[in-house]
Design a protein around this motif. Structure first.
Motif, PDB file in Angstrom:
ATOM      1  N   ALA A 257       0.824  -1.205   0.000  1.00 52.90           N
ATOM      2  CA  ALA A 257       0.000   0.000   0.000  1.00 52.90           C
ATOM      3  C   ALA A 257       0.859   1.257   0.000  1.00 52.90           C
ATOM      4  CB  ALA A 257      -0.928  -0.007   1.212  1.00 52.90           C
ATOM      5  N   ILE A 258       1.942   1.238   0.763  1.00 48.88           N
ATOM      6  CA  ILE A 258       2.846   2.391   0.807  1.00 48.88           C
ATOM      7  C   ILE A 258       3.372   2.729  -0.582  1.00 48.88           C
ATOM      8  CG2 ILE A 258       5.151   3.105   1.576  1.00 48.88           C
ATOM      9  CD1 ILE A 258       4.555   1.709   4.245  1.00 48.88           C
ATOM     10  N   GLU A 259       3.693   1.713  -1.353  1.00 43.07           N
ATOM     11  CA  GLU A 259       4.284   1.928  -2.671  1.00 43.07           C
ATOM     12  C   GLU A 259       3.285   1.790  -3.816  1.00 43.07           C
ATOM     13  OE1 GLU A 259       7.068   3.142  -2.880  1.00 43.07           O
ATOM     14  OE2 GLU A 259       8.055   2.676  -0.983  1.00 43.07           O
ATOM     15  N   TRP A 324       0.098   8.492  -0.095  1.00 43.56           N
ATOM     16  CA  TRP A 324       0.419   9.916  -0.074  1.00 43.56           C
ATOM     17  C   TRP A 324       0.967  10.375   1.263  1.00 43.56           C
ATOM     18  CZ3 TRP A 324       1.545  12.557  -4.084  1.00 43.56           C
ATOM     19  CH2 TRP A 324       0.966  12.250  -5.316  1.00 43.56           C
ATOM     20  N   ALA A 325       0.504   9.788   2.374  1.00 46.42           N
ATOM     21  CA  ALA A 325       1.060  10.151   3.679  1.00 46.42           C
ATOM     22  C   ALA A 325       2.535   9.798   3.753  1.00 46.42           C
ATOM     23  CB  ALA A 325       0.283   9.442   4.800  1.00 46.42           C
ATOM     24  N   PHE A 326       2.893   8.657   3.194  1.00 46.85           N
ATOM     25  CA  PHE A 326       4.304   8.262   3.180  1.00 46.85           C
ATOM     26  C   PHE A 326       5.138   9.256   2.387  1.00 46.85           C
ATOM     27  CE2 PHE A 326       7.859   5.940   1.237  1.00 46.85           C
ATOM     28  CZ  PHE A 326       8.493   5.468   2.366  1.00 46.85           C
ATOM     29  N   LEU A 332       9.186  15.706   3.381  1.00 46.85           N
ATOM     30  CA  LEU A 332       9.578  16.638   4.429  1.00 46.85           C
ATOM     31  C   LEU A 332      10.918  16.245   5.033  1.00 46.85           C
ATOM     32  CD1 LEU A 332       6.156  17.237   6.215  1.00 46.85           C
ATOM     33  CD2 LEU A 332       7.423  18.831   4.761  1.00 46.85           C
ATOM     34  N   GLY A 333      11.180  14.947   5.135  1.00 48.80           N
ATOM     35  CA  GLY A 333      12.480  14.513   5.632  1.00 48.80           C
ATOM     36  C   GLY A 333      13.618  14.969   4.736  1.00 48.80           C
ATOM     37  N   VAL A 334      13.429  14.867   3.439  1.00 52.75           N
ATOM     38  CA  VAL A 334      14.447  15.343   2.490  1.00 52.75           C
ATOM     39  C   VAL A 334      14.626  16.853   2.614  1.00 52.75           C
ATOM     40  CG1 VAL A 334      15.001  15.583   0.043  1.00 52.75           C
ATOM     41  CG2 VAL A 334      14.065  13.417   0.901  1.00 52.75           C
ATOM     42  N   ALA A 335      13.512  17.580   2.804  1.00 52.74           N
ATOM     43  CA  ALA A 335      13.600  19.032   2.987  1.00 52.74           C
ATOM     44  C   ALA A 335      14.385  19.377   4.252  1.00 52.74           C
ATOM     45  CB  ALA A 335      12.199  19.640   3.041  1.00 52.74           C
ATOM     46  N   MET A 336      14.221  18.580   5.318  1.00 49.74           N
ATOM     47  CA  MET A 336      14.983  18.814   6.549  1.00 49.74           C
ATOM     48  C   MET A 336      16.476  18.589   6.319  1.00 49.74           C
ATOM     49  SD  MET A 336      12.463  16.893   9.261  1.00 49.74           S
ATOM     50  CE  MET A 336      10.687  17.131   9.141  1.00 49.74           C
ATOM     51  N   ALA A 376       1.880  12.429   9.554  1.00 48.41           N
ATOM     52  CA  ALA A 376       1.905  11.622   8.325  1.00 48.41           C
ATOM     53  C   ALA A 376       2.484  10.236   8.603  1.00 48.41           C
ATOM     54  CB  ALA A 376       2.714  12.337   7.246  1.00 48.41           C
ATOM     55  N   GLY A 377       3.534  10.175   9.409  1.00 49.73           N
ATOM     56  CA  GLY A 377       4.110   8.878   9.758  1.00 49.73           C
ATOM     57  C   GLY A 377       3.153   8.025  10.559  1.00 49.73           C
ATOM     58  N   TRP A 378       2.406   8.664  11.473  1.00 48.13           N
ATOM     59  CA  TRP A 378       1.399   7.913  12.230  1.00 48.13           C
ATOM     60  C   TRP A 378       0.326   7.367  11.298  1.00 48.13           C
ATOM     61  CZ3 TRP A 378      -3.773   9.461  12.615  1.00 48.13           C
ATOM     62  CH2 TRP A 378      -4.563   8.632  13.417  1.00 48.13           C
ATOM     63  N   ILE A 379      -0.092   8.142  10.311  1.00 46.79           N
ATOM     64  CA  ILE A 379      -1.102   7.667   9.354  1.00 46.79           C
ATOM     65  C   ILE A 379      -0.576   6.451   8.605  1.00 46.79           C
ATOM     66  CG2 ILE A 379      -2.295   8.254   7.206  1.00 46.79           C
ATOM     67  CD1 ILE A 379      -2.540  11.114   8.279  1.00 46.79           C
ATOM     68  N   VAL A 380       0.682   6.505   8.178  1.00 45.08           N
ATOM     69  CA  VAL A 380       1.269   5.360   7.477  1.00 45.08           C
ATOM     70  C   VAL A 380       1.246   4.124   8.367  1.00 45.08           C
ATOM     71  CG1 VAL A 380       3.385   4.430   6.471  1.00 45.08           C
ATOM     72  CG2 VAL A 380       2.710   6.785   5.983  1.00 45.08           C
ATOM     73  N   ALA A 381       1.658   4.285   9.626  1.00 48.37           N
ATOM     74  CA  ALA A 381       1.751   3.137  10.528  1.00 48.37           C
ATOM     75  C   ALA A 381       0.383   2.569  10.879  1.00 48.37           C
ATOM     76  CB  ALA A 381       2.492   3.541  11.800  1.00 48.37           C
ATOM     77  N   GLU A 382      -0.582   3.439  11.183  1.00 52.16           N
ATOM     78  CA  GLU A 382      -1.860   2.964  11.703  1.00 52.16           C
ATOM     79  C   GLU A 382      -2.873   2.640  10.618  1.00 52.16           C
ATOM     80  OE1 GLU A 382      -1.949   2.302  15.007  1.00 52.16           O
ATOM     81  OE2 GLU A 382       0.137   2.871  14.713  1.00 52.16           O
ATOM     82  N   VAL A 383      -3.006   3.497   9.628  1.00 59.50           N
ATOM     83  CA  VAL A 383      -3.926   3.183   8.525  1.00 59.50           C
ATOM     84  C   VAL A 383      -3.365   2.032   7.695  1.00 59.50           C
ATOM     85  CG1 VAL A 383      -5.111   4.103   6.501  1.00 59.50           C
ATOM     86  CG2 VAL A 383      -4.757   5.565   8.492  1.00 59.50           C
TER      87      VAL A 383
END
Length: 471
Positions: A257-259, A324-326, A332-336, A376-383
């Motif tokens: 689902a993530i990919e 999309w949450a992933f 955002l991680g890349v932007a950081m 967003a990370g929580w959505i990936v993990a829980e959904v």
């Protein structure tokens, strides 16, 4: 049947709403408590008053955030009984002790020393006050340890057995705590908390520097934040990659689902963007890079990666929101990482970021993005775990309390109104404090005592009496 479905959907929405509010406060206070310990340690070591000024400023933000985190956390625990009673009855013999240990080892530790940390500047010595700050910081990490342990067990349950009545019992407590996914998930959460705090500190400092480029406290705080970006953001990307590879092994449906992988194949492409559609069991359109998907997920461009069609439709997570949450989280991680690299370059080659308004504005723009990435990370993990509340053991639809939609909708509406008022006021007040910035405080108002109180000192001593004598 329709009423049961409505109650399930509303219960999920209510839990998602409350946890989205709650998670932003622990993700901030975990990092902020450690930052305060570092500031006080640096002040004690160097006696640079800028570190004390920063400490006294950020401790006010910490106290407010900690309080709102506690209140929102209590609300969540009540929902386990009101909306998810079946889950509580089935799983509490296994994960109930984890929540109890979180209270006994973490919350009590934080609560015991928080008062000393907040009000002890003139009451205790500098060493004891620093110890209190450090213990509060340690307590926040221990709290994260137990909460992530419970959630990791729900993601990949181990060390338990199912009794005849359907309830679960632990057979190996160490396996329950230290599941296969636990180390990467705990590290990932802690790093996210430190990055969230660094972004807030960096953004607040940049705001002040735009108005006064010579502000010494803000210059120091911004450079400390840049150091955190530069070190932790790339490390977070590495840990996230390890966690993703673990997901492919233990939760392959979530990975698919993530990919947005629908077909099982070798040389999976990486979908930079796509429109997944469960109705057609495919992507309506996609922007992809060939073979990169297999290499990212498995470390081998020739590796075979399962697609969603390998799983029954009722066992597939919602794809579009997870996909999309992933990408929001990773983007955002890349932007950081870019913000940290840019800041280091400015320090090294251009005399400092405070001379570059464009960088300061970028830091302000990025300041809330740590919270966005965490949610967003929580959505990936829980959904991504759906349709399971305990993967492979208990479905979400079977975990909900036997209540009607009317009761849940009433409580959801009440939560929305109360949260909108209480947390809006709290967040606005925090933003107001941040906008004011750190201000040096006279030493006599905050300096910890460097010598013992005289024998005549008593509880009735005047707090503003420098000699500490009785009233």
């Amino acid at each position: 049947m329709t009423m049961d479905f409505d109650a399930l959907l509303l219960s999920r929405l209510q839990f998602a709403f409350t946890i989205a509010f709650h998670i932003i406060f622990p993700s901030f206070t975990i990092g902020l408590a450690s930052y305060l310990a570092v500031l006080e340690g640096l002040w004690l070591t160097t006696r640079n008053e800028a570190f004390k000024t920063l400490y006294l400023f950020w401790i006010k933000i910490f106290a407010l955030s900690f309080g709102m985190g506690v209140v929102s956390g209590v609300v969540m625990s009540y929902q386990l009984g009101t909306n998810w009673s079946v889950f509580s009855a089935v799983a509490s013999p296994v994960i109930g002790p984890l929540f109890a240990y979180e209270v006994l080892t973490a919350f009590f530790l934080e609560a015991s020393f928080l008062g000393v940390m907040l009000f002890g500047w003139k009451k205790v010595g500098p060493g004891l006050h620093f110890a209190a700050t450090t213990l509060v910081a340690v307590g926040t990490v221990i709290s994260a340890f137990w909460i992530i342990a419970a959630n990791s067990w729900m993601q990949y349950p181990e060390g338990f057995t199912t009794l005849a009545d359907g309830t679960l019992r632990a057979t190996d407590f160490w396996q329950v705590v230290f599941t296969r996914t636990f180390p990467e998930r705990l590290t990932h959460m802690l790093l996210a908390a430190y990055l969230t705090t660094a972004l807030e500190v960096g953004g607040a400092s940049a705001w002040r520097l735009l108005r006064n480029a010579a502000d010494p406290e803000s210059r120091i705080a911004l450079r400390m934040a840049i150091g955190m970006f530069a070190i932790v953001a790339p490390l977070q990307l590495f840990v996230g990659d390890l966690s993703g590879k673990e997901v492919m092994e233990v939760q392959p449906a979530k990975l698919a689902a993530i990919e947005a992988f629908w077909e099982t194949r070798t040389e999976q492409p990486f979908h930079v963007a796509a429109w997944p559609d469960r109705a057609i069991e495919g992507n309506r359109w996609e922007l992809s890079i060939p073979r990169l998907g297999s290499w990212i997920t498995a470390g081998d461009a020739q590796a075979e990666v399962k697609g969603l069609k390998d799983f029954p439709p009722e066992d597939r997570p919602p794809v579009a929101i997870v996909f999309w949450a992933f990408r929001v989280m990773v983007g955002l991680g890349v932007a950081m990482i870019g913000l940290g690299a840019w800041g280091v370059w400015l320090i090294w080659r251009s005399g400092g970021p405070e001379r570059h308004p464009l960088y300061l504005r970028a830091a302000i723009l990025m300041s809330p993005m740590g919270f966005v990435a965490v949610i967003a990370g929580w959505i990936v993990a829980e959904v991504g775990r759906q349709p399971w509340v305990i993967t492979g053991v208990l479905r979400t639809r079977d975990a909900v309390s036997p209540i009607g939609a009317g009761e849940v909708s009433a409580s959801l509406l009440a939560f929305m109104v109360v949260y909108a008022i209480v947390f809006s006021v709290g967040v606005l007040y925090i933003l107001r404090l941040i906008a004011e910035g750190p201000r040096p405080v006279p030493a006599q108002d905050t300096e910890p005592p460097l010598k013992p109180r005289p024998p005549g000192y008593a509880l009735g001593a005047a707090p503003d009496d420098p000699e500490g004598g009785p009233r």
